[in-house]
Design an enzyme around this catalytic site. Sequence first.
Site, PDB file in Angstrom:
ATOM      1  N   ILE A  56       0.872  -1.172   0.000  1.00 10.24           N
ATOM      2  CA  ILE A  56       0.000   0.000   0.000  1.00 10.24           C
ATOM      3  C   ILE A  56       0.910   1.223   0.000  1.00 10.24           C
ATOM      4  O   ILE A  56       2.073   1.140   0.413  1.00 10.24           O
ATOM      5  CB  ILE A  56      -0.990   0.016   1.196  1.00 10.24           C
ATOM      6  CG1 ILE A  56      -0.265   0.072   2.546  1.00 10.24           C
ATOM      7  CG2 ILE A  56      -1.912  -1.186   1.145  1.00 10.24           C
ATOM      8  CD1 ILE A  56      -1.219   0.225   3.731  1.00 10.24           C
ATOM      9  N   ASP A  57       0.407   2.337  -0.483  1.00 12.18           N
ATOM     10  CA  ASP A  57       1.226   3.544  -0.600  1.00 12.18           C
ATOM     11  C   ASP A  57       1.801   3.959   0.747  1.00 12.18           C
ATOM     12  O   ASP A  57       1.189   3.739   1.798  1.00 12.18           O
ATOM     13  CB  ASP A  57       0.387   4.701  -1.143  1.00 12.18           C
ATOM     14  CG  ASP A  57      -0.141   4.451  -2.544  1.00 12.18           C
ATOM     15  OD1 ASP A  57       0.384   3.558  -3.221  1.00 12.18           O
ATOM     16  OD2 ASP A  57      -1.090   5.151  -2.941  1.00 12.18           O
ATOM     17  N   LYS A  58       2.957   4.595   0.684  1.00 10.81           N
ATOM     18  CA  LYS A  58       3.609   5.094   1.899  1.00 10.81           C
ATOM     19  C   LYS A  58       2.669   5.972   2.723  1.00 10.81           C
ATOM     20  O   LYS A  58       2.596   5.855   3.958  1.00 10.81           O
ATOM     21  CB  LYS A  58       4.863   5.897   1.515  1.00 10.81           C
ATOM     22  CG  LYS A  58       5.613   6.466   2.716  1.00 10.81           C
ATOM     23  CD  LYS A  58       6.793   7.302   2.283  1.00 10.81           C
ATOM     24  CE  LYS A  58       6.353   8.684   1.839  1.00 10.81           C
ATOM     25  NZ  LYS A  58       7.491   9.620   1.634  1.00 10.81           N
TER      26      LYS A  58
END
Length: 252
Positions: A56-58
Amino acid sequence: MKTTPDYTVIYNDDDILVLNKRSGLLIAADRYDEDAPRLDIEAEKEFGKLFAVHRIDKDTSGCVIYAKNADVHRNLSMQFENREVEKTYHCLVRGYPMWKTQRVDASLQPDGDSRHRTIISKRYGKPALTDFTNLGKAGPFTWIEAKPHTGRTHQIRVHLASLGLSIVCDPLYSGNQHPVLLSELKKRWNGDETQERPLLSRLALHAYKLSIKHPRTGEQITFTAPYQKDMEATRKQLNSIFGVDPLAEPEE
């Protein structure tokens, strides 16, 4: 001073580890920022060697699954690759869509512009499909549930942008970085605006649920990641003021 822990443990056994991560942490190594803080490095101090099976995105908070050995890593990786994993995200957007549900089927090309953003591209993109549900209007905002059926980079953010919606405080796909401020929502707010701390000042996207088949037992199991402190405070305030709760059970 860091007040939010890097993660809390949702589930842990001999095969898998499920964490609820804070916004701002990478899941694994990143070619663009090799020195950025990483969830796997921090968690391995407590749990030993971990294998990343999805990303998942940072800037996204929420549910992350790690495998604890190579066999489980293969099993879970195949579940993600074969789209057998059900993923549910919650986000807060600016504006109000008139639809109750919406499906976006638009091919995505990662790293498609000078800012390394994902773009919609029929010619060069890979298939991407997301189902959205409108969970309710809360003043200038709307709570949205997103169920991506594919796992493209920034998929939810780009598909929402194609609908004319931007997630609160999205640094890449929104021109509006304005945080959520209680003083702008509450009519009788008596605080000092020069000292006010935002309710939410980061990407308002949360990986809320993940449903997998347990690699050892085959049992279908769903993990839920409670909202992080900032998003939970925002939910409570918006519910108090506007009477809309994204976590309320839907009416029949």
